[in-house]
Design an enzyme around this catalytic site. Structure first.
Site, mmCIF file in Angstrom:
data_model
loop_
_atom_site.group_PDB
_atom_site.id
_atom_site.type_symbol
_atom_site.label_atom_id
_atom_site.label_comp_id
_atom_site.label_asym_id
_atom_site.label_seq_id
_atom_site.Cartn_x
_atom_site.Cartn_y
_atom_site.Cartn_z
ATOM 1 N N HIS A 131 34.430 4.903 23.467
ATOM 2 C CA HIS A 131 34.669 4.119 22.385
ATOM 3 C C HIS A 131 33.740 4.081 20.983
ATOM 4 C CE1 HIS A 131 31.522 1.366 23.294
ATOM 5 N NE2 HIS A 131 31.930 1.425 24.420
ATOM 6 N N ASP A 132 34.454 4.050 20.176
ATOM 7 C CA ASP A 132 33.746 3.868 18.751
ATOM 8 C C ASP A 132 33.045 5.352 18.358
ATOM 9 O OD1 ASP A 132 34.552 1.027 18.183
ATOM 10 O OD2 ASP A 132 33.535 0.845 20.276
ATOM 11 N N GLY A 149 29.258 5.670 23.750
ATOM 12 C CA GLY A 149 30.029 4.698 22.728
ATOM 13 C C GLY A 149 29.052 4.643 21.377
#
Length: 277
Positions: A131-132, A149
């Site tokens: 994520h991200d 992440g």
């Protein structure tokens, strides 16, 4: 796959075993193979191909002419306990190839709500992008690479197989990460990092030559590298000296600016803390 032999150019083909939401946005010339699933808020731009058994979920946008191979999981909820179902996004660029068993997650509220992968990337089998993350253009991620992440990977970075990258790490453009490395500090542009808790192993000279950088520019970068990672003074002092001495050298300024922006994380250093001839 029961596809007519003579399909008009630009025809979208969806295998009868695929499950595609009528709310999904499907471009021209898309190919969705056997047993794929495409959920409501997915966008597949023109020419995208899902080979077979690909699962695409969430607010995922896949750029034109990208291709995804079997058993990839794209856009499913991030592996973050803080994630509460917010409608975060995953954006994948054009002409990017994602191989078998790869997992790519969307963003979270704590990271800007978006994971982004650029154009013309190759993500090999069983890799993971968390994520991200922000992955640039022309990046090659080899088999079993796991990027945690909030990482930033700039353009033209190359990963050897079975690497791990710690969360929030930045890897500068044209860097090379050697196979089986664990990267827990920022890697400068044009650098080469190798090892468990990777150290800088010099510059990515082979990659720079293959990318067509001029000999003189590489020579100047090497001189600046020796200055920045020498044993005299502090790193900040050496970076400031290099910035002044090589102010007309764009590649050196890339390195200087990258280090200057590393306030929150350590920089990956040579094994003994400084460069040796």
């Amino acid at each position: 796959m029961a596809v007519p032999v003579h399909q008009p150019e630009g025809t979208t083909v969806i295998h009868p075993t695929a499950i595609v939401s009528p709310s999904a946005k499907i471009g021209v010339g898309v190919k969705i193979g056997p047993y794929c699933t495409v959920e409501d808020t997915v966008t597949l731009h023109d020419g995208v191909e899902l080979v077979s058994h690909v699962a695409v979920a969430g607010h995922t946008d896949i750029g034109a002419n990208s291709i995804i191979y079997p058993f990839a999981s794209i856009g499913h909820p991030p592996q973050d306990l803080k994630y509460k179902g917010e409608p975060s996004r995953l954006v994948i660029g054009e002409r990017t190839v994602i191989r078998e068993n790869t997992t790519i997650n969307p963003g979270t509220a704590g990271g800007g709500m978006e994971t982004r992968i650029g154009d013309d990337c190759l993500i090999m089998a069983s890799a993971h992008v968390a994520h991200d993350c922000k992955i640039g253009n022309h990046v090659i991620i080899a088999n079993y690479v796991a990027i945690a992440g909030h990482c930033v990977v700039e353009d033209f970075v190359r990963f050897g197989g079975i690497c791990g990258v710690h969360q929030f790490v930045r890897i500068g453009k044209h860097a090379f990460i050697g196979a089986q490395s664990m990267v827990d500090a920022d890697v400068i542009p044009y650098g080469m990092a190798v090892g468990n808790r990777a150290n800088l192993a010099g510059l990515n000279l082979v990659g720079l030559k293959r990318s067509g950088f001029e000999r003189e520019a590489i020579h100047t970068l090497r001189a600046a590298y020796r200055m920045i990672f020498s044993s005299e003074g502090t790193l900040r002092e050496r970076v400031d000296d290099a910035a002044e001495m090589f102010k007309a050298a764009p590649m050196v300024q890339d390195v200087v600016d990258f280090i200057a922006a590393s306030a929150d994380r350590p920089i990956c250093l040579p094994r003994n803390g400084h460069h040796e001839e």
